[in-house]
Design an enzyme around this catalytic site. Structure first.
Site, mmCIF file in Angstrom:
data_model
loop_
_atom_site.group_PDB
_atom_site.id
_atom_site.type_symbol
_atom_site.label_atom_id
_atom_site.label_comp_id
_atom_site.label_asym_id
_atom_site.label_seq_id
_atom_site.Cartn_x
_atom_site.Cartn_y
_atom_site.Cartn_z
ATOM 1 N N GLU A 264 -1.864 -34.851 0.131
ATOM 2 C CA GLU A 264 -3.280 -34.557 -0.100
ATOM 3 C C GLU A 264 -4.149 -35.784 0.133
ATOM 4 O O GLU A 264 -5.299 -35.666 0.570
ATOM 5 C CB GLU A 264 -3.486 -34.011 -1.520
ATOM 6 C CG GLU A 264 -2.670 -32.781 -1.866
ATOM 7 C CD GLU A 264 -2.813 -31.646 -0.869
ATOM 8 O OE1 GLU A 264 -3.813 -31.598 -0.126
ATOM 9 O OE2 GLU A 264 -1.903 -30.807 -0.817
ATOM 10 N N TYR B 73 2.765 -26.608 10.521
ATOM 11 C CA TYR B 73 3.188 -27.797 9.788
ATOM 12 C C TYR B 73 4.353 -28.498 10.490
ATOM 13 O O TYR B 73 4.272 -29.680 10.826
ATOM 14 C CB TYR B 73 3.620 -27.421 8.366
ATOM 15 C CG TYR B 73 2.496 -27.124 7.413
ATOM 16 C CD1 TYR B 73 2.134 -28.047 6.431
ATOM 17 C CD2 TYR B 73 1.806 -25.924 7.456
ATOM 18 C CE1 TYR B 73 1.118 -27.780 5.533
ATOM 19 C CE2 TYR B 73 0.787 -25.641 6.578
ATOM 20 C CZ TYR B 73 0.439 -26.570 5.605
ATOM 21 O OH TYR B 73 -0.572 -26.293 4.729
#
Length: 505
Positions: free
Chosen positions: A354, A440
């Site tokens: 993040e 991803y």
């Protein structure tokens, strides 16, 4: 965003108990067509002036309602006139069960005490004291169309005043409350992006990060009960006691969104790295320090690799957020269940992931609906770089082998997949597993291969140029290709086509 499911947590800890890692769960999606307006002609040269949001809000902790007044200053940087402006009303996705941004198998986690609606009500919209007509439209009533009394010409600006209220639902996601926190994200009317496709009016998809916004300047004043601690995007410039409440005045310059998390149970530990304040908000337990150290190391590593983190603070916040982790400017939501001994390796990975999104999404933006690979692939590979720079290349390679290549190969072989179309809109993927594996995993594999092709010197130079050129802007795949080719002085389109099935439109 990074998603973690409980079964995957157990599997990851078993696989990587000796190498500090976790499994990354990608996004799932709901297929809904995007409403767009076609743009004719070229854009004007962008002004250095940012759009401005001034919001004055009051939170009622009993009814869990936010009442607010928002003033938006918007400048038309296009070469056409506008007779209307469009805003996203994301809270309305929580109004009905069938439009909530969760899949059916997630509902019991998202609403542990049962579904109750959340929503946003628009009470009035004015320009210079004159009422404007508006309509709430789109899938899930998620779009606000504001009719202007006169055309907004190119190069001109407009001030709109919107009075609204928001009902916060009992949802443990980006927007909602649980036992410990009130998560206030994607909660106010935010301007849609107007680009070469026109107005981007995508709904709030169930999976992924279906957000696309321009950088703006924010000033938010919010009244909160005095027992609450608030984590936020931007910087707090003032706290005042007013009639038993605290008014927090927060300013954020050149940020892409504005989010907050409130709790009367927070514990805090603070630190600093290169003049940047790092805050860790947590509850009972011993891992607030781990979260702080991971955040400090992440900010330093990514600043060195790509370009300095340009803000004054970064906050990592434990919250009632079952999904894993979610990024907002200067602020990340972290599933509080990760703050346990058995999950601490996952906690480190999620925070590093993040934090990387602060560069890829926050500072350098992109259309996360139509080109989700761009920020997610760069972020996924950046997470590997965190381990390489903090620990060593062997640790990075073990993580790559066990958590990306292993799952990628298993999926490809199981599906006998022949098509690797990574660069496409989220509503073009077959399901969430395909999205995860291609966006991803294959996305990160491609960035890894790109580094090998260019060599470290040119690869990291390209990343720094890309960051510097597009910081505070929105970039696309074509922009990324152009930077890489310019720095490398070679044609790379064949590689983008091979790995991503990218074709220039």
């Amino acid at each position: 965003m990074i998603k973690i499911c409980s079964r995957r947590k157990i599997l990851v800890i078993t696989i990587v108990s000796c190498i500090l890692t976790l499994s990354v769960i990608g996004a799932k999606l709901r297929v809904i067509e995007t409403v767009q307006t076609v743009l004719q002609g070229e854009k004007l040269e962008k002004s250095n002036r940012m759009n401005v949001y001034n919001i004055a809000a009051d939170f009622d902790p009993v009814e869990r309602i936010i009442t607010a007044k928002e003033k938006i200053t918007y400048r038309n940087d296009e070469n056409i006139s506008f007779n209307a402006l469009y805003f996203h009303l994301y809270p309305n996705a929580f109004k009905h069960e069938d439009t909530t941004p969760f899949e059916k198998n997630e509902m019991e986690h998202a609403y542990p005490k049962g579904f109750e609606p959340g929503y946003i009500d628009i009470h009035s919209i004015q320009e210079n004291g004159e009422a404007l007509n508006y309509v709430v439209m789109g899938i899930g009533e998620s779009i606000l169309k504001v009719h202007l009394n006169k055309s907004l010409e190119p190069g001109k600006k407009i001030d709109l005043n919107i009075d609204f209220s928001v009902k916060v639902p009992p949802s443990c996601g980006r927007f909602g409350y649980g036992e410990n926190t009130i998560n206030i994200a994607n909660w106010y009317p935010i301007l849609s992006v107007f680009d070469w496709k026109g107005w981007n009016l995508d709904p709030y998809y169930a999976i992924g990060d279906p957000f696309y916004s321009d950088v703006a300047n924010y000033r938010v004043e919010i009244l909160m009960p005095q027992e609450y601690i608030l984590a936020y995007s931007g910087d707090c410039i003032k706290k005042e006691s007013i009639e038993g409440k605290i008014r927090w005045t927060i300013e954020g310059e050149k940020i892409r969104d504005f989010a907050m998390i409130a709790s009367d149970k927070f514990k805090m530990v603070d630190g600093e790295i290169d003049g940047i304040k790092i805050h860790s908000y947590y509850f009972d337990g011993q891992f607030g320090d781990l979260a702080l150290d991971t955040a400090k190391d992440s900010i330093k590593i990514f600043s060195n690799l790509y370009g300095k983190y340009p803000y004054k603070q970064f906050s990592v916040v434990a919250s009632d957020f079952f999904i894993g982790g979610m990024e907002y400017p200067n602020l990340v939501f972290i599933d509080q269940s990760l703050y346990k001994e058995e999950n601490k390796q996952i906690l480190e990975y999620v925070i590093a992931h993040e934090a990387a999104h602060q560069w890829w999404y926050g500072i350098v933006g992109n259309d996360e609906v139509n080109e989700p690979w761009l920020d997610e692939a760069l972020t996924e590979y950046s997470t590997l770089l965190y381990y390489e720079k903090k620990y060593n290349a062997e640790t990075r390679d073990e993580i790559y082998k066990n958590l990306i290549l292993r799952y990628y190969n298993a999926y490809i072989e199981g599906k006998n997949l022949k098509e690797y179309h990574v660069c496409r809109s989220i509503n073009k993927f077959e399901d969430s597993q395909e999205y995860q594996v291609l966006v991803y995993y294959r996305g990160a594999m491609f960035i890894k291969d790109l580094r090998k092709q260019l060599g470290d010197e040119l690869f990291f130079q390209a990343m720094k140029v890309y960051f510097d050129k597009y910081k505070y802007k929105n970039a696309n795949t074509e922009d990324f290709i152009h930077v890489c080719e310019k720095v490398a002085n070679r044609d790379l389109r064949g590689s983008f086509k091979q790995w991503l099935r990218y074709e220039k439109e």
